[in-house]
Design a protein around this motif. Structure first.
Motif, PDB file in Angstrom:
ATOM      1  N   THR A   1       8.098   7.280  -1.879  1.00  0.00           N
ATOM      2  CA  THR A   1       7.262   6.089  -1.699  1.00  0.00           C
ATOM      3  C   THR A   1       6.748   5.912  -0.261  1.00  0.00           C
ATOM      4  OG1 THR A   1       8.450   5.090  -3.529  1.00  0.00           O
ATOM      5  CG2 THR A   1       7.050   3.638  -2.254  1.00  0.00           C
ATOM      6  N   PRO A   2       7.564   6.108   0.780  1.00  0.00           N
ATOM      7  CA  PRO A   2       7.016   5.909   2.137  1.00  0.00           C
ATOM      8  C   PRO A   2       6.037   6.992   2.612  1.00  0.00           C
ATOM      9  CG  PRO A   2       9.433   5.720   2.127  1.00  0.00           C
ATOM     10  CD  PRO A   2       9.020   6.338   0.822  1.00  0.00           C
ATOM     11  N   LEU A   3       5.817   8.026   1.799  1.00  0.00           N
ATOM     12  CA  LEU A   3       4.965   9.140   2.244  1.00  0.00           C
ATOM     13  C   LEU A   3       3.564   8.695   2.650  1.00  0.00           C
ATOM     14  CD1 LEU A   3       5.725  11.942  -0.402  1.00  0.00           C
ATOM     15  CD2 LEU A   3       6.274  12.023   2.043  1.00  0.00           C
ATOM     16  N   ASN A   4       2.929   7.854   1.828  1.00  0.00           N
ATOM     17  CA  ASN A   4       1.491   7.627   2.005  1.00  0.00           C
ATOM     18  C   ASN A   4       1.126   6.593   3.069  1.00  0.00           C
ATOM     19  OD1 ASN A   4       2.061   5.221   0.664  1.00  0.00           O
ATOM     20  ND2 ASN A   4       0.085   5.224  -0.383  1.00  0.00           N
ATOM     21  N   CYS A   5       2.141   5.998   3.727  1.00  0.00           N
ATOM     22  CA  CYS A   5       1.812   5.182   4.905  1.00  0.00           C
ATOM     23  C   CYS A   5       2.676   5.662   6.054  1.00  0.00           C
ATOM     24  CB  CYS A   5       1.998   3.695   4.655  1.00  0.00           C
ATOM     25  SG  CYS A   5       1.614   2.718   6.124  1.00  0.00           S
TER      26      CYS A   5
ATOM     27  N   VAL B   1      17.048  -5.208   6.256  1.00  0.00           N
ATOM     28  CA  VAL B   1      16.927  -3.971   5.478  1.00  0.00           C
ATOM     29  C   VAL B   1      15.930  -3.081   6.212  1.00  0.00           C
ATOM     30  CG1 VAL B   1      17.426  -5.020   3.236  1.00  0.00           C
ATOM     31  CG2 VAL B   1      15.065  -4.943   4.050  1.00  0.00           C
ATOM     32  N   LEU B   2      16.051  -1.772   5.988  1.00  0.00           N
ATOM     33  CA  LEU B   2      15.143  -0.841   6.664  1.00  0.00           C
ATOM     34  C   LEU B   2      13.825  -0.767   5.894  1.00  0.00           C
ATOM     35  CD1 LEU B   2      14.876   1.069   9.024  1.00  0.00           C
ATOM     36  CD2 LEU B   2      16.011   2.835   7.679  1.00  0.00           C
ATOM     37  N   ARG B   3      13.878  -0.432   4.622  1.00  0.00           N
ATOM     38  CA  ARG B   3      12.684  -0.430   3.779  1.00  0.00           C
ATOM     39  C   ARG B   3      13.049  -1.045   2.439  1.00  0.00           C
ATOM     40  NH1 ARG B   3       8.359   0.018   6.834  1.00  0.00           N
ATOM     41  NH2 ARG B   3       6.717   1.413   6.116  1.00  0.00           N
ATOM     42  N   ALA B   4      12.473  -2.216   2.172  1.00  0.00           N
ATOM     43  CA  ALA B   4      12.721  -2.876   0.897  1.00  0.00           C
ATOM     44  C   ALA B   4      11.755  -2.318  -0.134  1.00  0.00           C
ATOM     45  CB  ALA B   4      12.507  -4.379   1.057  1.00  0.00           C
ATOM     46  N   ALA B   5      12.294  -1.965  -1.307  1.00  0.00           N
ATOM     47  CA  ALA B   5      11.444  -1.417  -2.371  1.00  0.00           C
ATOM     48  C   ALA B   5      11.306  -2.411  -3.499  1.00  0.00           C
ATOM     49  CB  ALA B   5      12.036  -0.120  -2.901  1.00  0.00           C
ATOM     50  N   ILE B   6      10.121  -2.444  -4.082  1.00  0.00           N
ATOM     51  CA  ILE B   6       9.872  -3.263  -5.261  1.00  0.00           C
ATOM     52  C   ILE B   6       9.755  -2.311  -6.446  1.00  0.00           C
ATOM     53  CG2 ILE B   6       8.412  -5.046  -6.298  1.00  0.00           C
ATOM     54  CD1 ILE B   6       9.678  -5.707  -3.470  1.00  0.00           C
TER      55      ILE B   6
ATOM     56  N   HIS C   1       0.824  -1.216   0.000  1.00  0.00           N
ATOM     57  CA  HIS C   1       0.000   0.000   0.000  1.00  0.00           C
ATOM     58  C   HIS C   1       0.857   1.263   0.000  1.00  0.00           C
ATOM     59  CE1 HIS C   1       0.715  -1.432   4.090  1.00  0.00           C
ATOM     60  NE2 HIS C   1       0.920  -0.173   4.369  1.00  0.00           N
ATOM     61  N   GLU C   2       2.176   1.124   0.222  1.00  0.00           N
ATOM     62  CA  GLU C   2       3.080   2.283   0.072  1.00  0.00           C
ATOM     63  C   GLU C   2       3.534   2.292  -1.374  1.00  0.00           C
ATOM     64  OE1 GLU C   2       5.229   2.982   4.415  1.00  0.00           O
ATOM     65  OE2 GLU C   2       6.447   2.354   2.742  1.00  0.00           O
ATOM     66  N   ILE C   3       2.858   3.104  -2.174  1.00  0.00           N
ATOM     67  CA  ILE C   3       3.032   3.011  -3.630  1.00  0.00           C
ATOM     68  C   ILE C   3       3.148   4.403  -4.232  1.00  0.00           C
ATOM     69  CG2 ILE C   3       2.100   1.883  -5.698  1.00  0.00           C
ATOM     70  CD1 ILE C   3      -0.194   0.791  -3.855  1.00  0.00           C
ATOM     71  N   ILE C   4       3.971   4.551  -5.249  1.00  0.00           N
ATOM     72  CA  ILE C   4       3.862   5.733  -6.100  1.00  0.00           C
ATOM     73  C   ILE C   4       3.815   5.255  -7.545  1.00  0.00           C
ATOM     74  CG2 ILE C   4       5.032   7.346  -4.520  1.00  0.00           C
ATOM     75  CD1 ILE C   4       7.470   7.125  -6.476  1.00  0.00           C
ATOM     76  N   GLY C   5       3.254   6.093  -8.397  1.00  0.00           N
ATOM     77  CA  GLY C   5       3.146   5.684  -9.788  1.00  0.00           C
ATOM     78  C   GLY C   5       2.990   6.866 -10.719  1.00  0.00           C
ATOM     79  N   THR C   6       3.005   6.532 -12.007  1.00  0.00           N
ATOM     80  CA  THR C   6       2.836   7.539 -13.051  1.00  0.00           C
ATOM     81  C   THR C   6       1.464   7.343 -13.680  1.00  0.00           C
ATOM     82  OG1 THR C   6       5.194   7.365 -13.494  1.00  0.00           O
ATOM     83  CG2 THR C   6       3.867   8.462 -15.168  1.00  0.00           C
ATOM     84  N   ILE C   7       0.742   8.445 -13.831  1.00  0.00           N
ATOM     85  CA  ILE C   7      -0.611   8.336 -14.391  1.00  0.00           C
ATOM     86  C   ILE C   7      -0.554   7.876 -15.844  1.00  0.00           C
ATOM     87  CG2 ILE C   7      -2.711   9.591 -15.005  1.00  0.00           C
ATOM     88  CD1 ILE C   7      -2.273  11.417 -12.665  1.00  0.00           C
ATOM     89  N   GLU C   8      -1.325   6.827 -16.115  1.00  0.00           N
ATOM     90  CA  GLU C   8      -1.385   6.289 -17.477  1.00  0.00           C
ATOM     91  C   GLU C   8      -2.729   6.643 -18.130  1.00  0.00           C
ATOM     92  OE1 GLU C   8       1.073   3.682 -18.549  1.00  0.00           O
ATOM     93  OE2 GLU C   8      -0.098   2.425 -19.907  1.00  0.00           O
TER      94      GLU C   8
END
Ligand SMILES: [Zn+2]
Length: 369
Positions: A165-169, A362-367, A68-75
């Motif tokens: 990315t961690p902003l929204n949670c 790891v502190l925060r693993a990113a996908i 749920h900690e996600i960022i993206g580009t509007i498609e």
């Protein structure tokens, strides 16, 4: 003439059941409906609550997509979506974050009590059954649909994906927690637990004007990182008895203990010690005990005699997401937010990422799909 219509699809790492390997599968991408936005995911990070779900300690629909900690580009943008929550126009190609939760409809909690994050029926990204339309509602996938009842926030160009990315949670939750703890100029603040929430809690407490911030944890790397996030003092709770830690903290918070204690370690046993660290009239805010069964015994007489305010906080108000972004933008030269996301994995490597995150190596693993 036989014309084949090619269906677009997107890959997602499916959580089929607790403690079983993720399976990468393809799901159809349909055009957006009014009020929806389709984003191509740039990055998702593994939050501690994803690990709780994965390990079966909290109920989460399976099969589903966690994250749920996600960022993206509007498609694609659906009809009716014109601006973000701050009023800035949205267009295809914009990089955005959004509230981790959504709720579309009238609700007493949202409309009357101004607690949209606690609407009955509120839903969260990364907490849905994959079989239901629009299927893609979680972070560990190539695409995500943002559905009506979500607050969207545009990201400034110079903010890195790692910072955003961690902003929204994590960050927004800690804005909410430190607001609830009423941290102000001159306060002495203790933070129990220095994972991502704790680190941002330390930095937020400093920037809200705390004179002294003490961080408690037992992982040496985290204690070290907390110093860089603004902690004036860190205590390794694995090396001393709780009573000695309380003594050390009280001695540092002159004249009579901390103004506020924040729990973000998820361990109920720390509560009695946290209470002992507070001055008369102190505030205790719990943010980490998100799983049921967090039983603990406290002497409630302490709350009465010492005028303690105790409060739980879960999720955050949409305004906290804006504040989280503005806080990070204003303090990125002061604190090493960039270093929080310290490892990157592909979708097919999600098992390894979860393993590393669960063992706290790891502190925060990113996908990065
Ligand atoms: Zn989270």
């Amino acid at each position: 003439m036989n014309r084949t219509v090619k269906t677009r699809t997107a890959k997602a790492a499916i959580y089929e059941a607790p403690n079983t390997p993720f399976k990468v599968k393809e799901y159809p991408l349909r055009p957006v409906k009014p009020g929806e936005v389709l984003v191509r995911i740039r990055m998702s990070t593994i939050c501690r609550s994803d690990i709780h779900s994965y390990e079966g300690r909290r109920p989460n629909p399976c099969p589903g997509i966690l994250g749920h900690e996600i960022i993206g580009t509007i498609e694609e943008i659906g009809k009716g979506v014109e601006t973000d929550m701050r009023g800035d126009p949205l267009k295809v190609g914009d990089r955005i974050t959004w509230t981790e939760y959504f709720y579309d409809g009238a609700c007493y909690y949202r409309d009357i009590l101004d607690m949209p994050q606690k609407c009955h029926g509120v839903r969260k990204y990364g907490h849905d059954h994959i079989d239901e339309d629009p299927h893609l509602l979680g972070g560990f996938a190539e695409y995500c649909y943002i559905v009506p009842g979500t607050w969207i926030l545009k990201l400034p160009d110079d903010l890195s994906d790692e910072e955003a990315t961690p902003l929204n949670c994590g960050v927004a939750t800690m804005v909410s927690v430190t607001e609830a703890a009423a941290i102000g100029v001159g306060d002495a603040v203790v933070v129990q637990g220095l994972g991502l929430l704790g680190l941002y809690g330390v930095a937020l407490a400093k920037s809200r004007g705390a004179r002294l911030v003490i961080g408690l944890d037992s992982v040496p790397d985290r204690l070290h990182m907390a110093k860089r996030f603004g902690a004036d003092l860190v205590v390794d709770v694995g090396k001393s008895k709780p009573a000695d830690v309380v003594k050390q903290v009280r001695a540092a918070c002159r004249p009579d203990g901390a103004d506020a204690v924040i729990e973000v370690c998820g361990v109920p046993d720390v509560i009695p010690h946290g209470l002992e660290m507070l001055r008369i009239g102190g505030r205790y805010v719990l943010g980490g005990l998100v799983n049921p069964g967090a039983d603990v015994t406290i002497d409630a007489n302490v709350l009465v005699k010492r005028w303690i305010t105790m409060r739980g906080i879960h999720n955050y108000h949409p305004r906290h997401l804006i504040q989280a972004l503005d806080f990070v933008m204003a303090n990125r030269a002061r604190f090493p937010f960039k270093e929080v996301v310290d490892s990157k994995f592909s979708l097919s490597d999600l098992d390894t990422a979860f393993k590393r995150a669960a063992e706290r190596s790891v502190l925060r693993a990113a996908i990065v799909p």
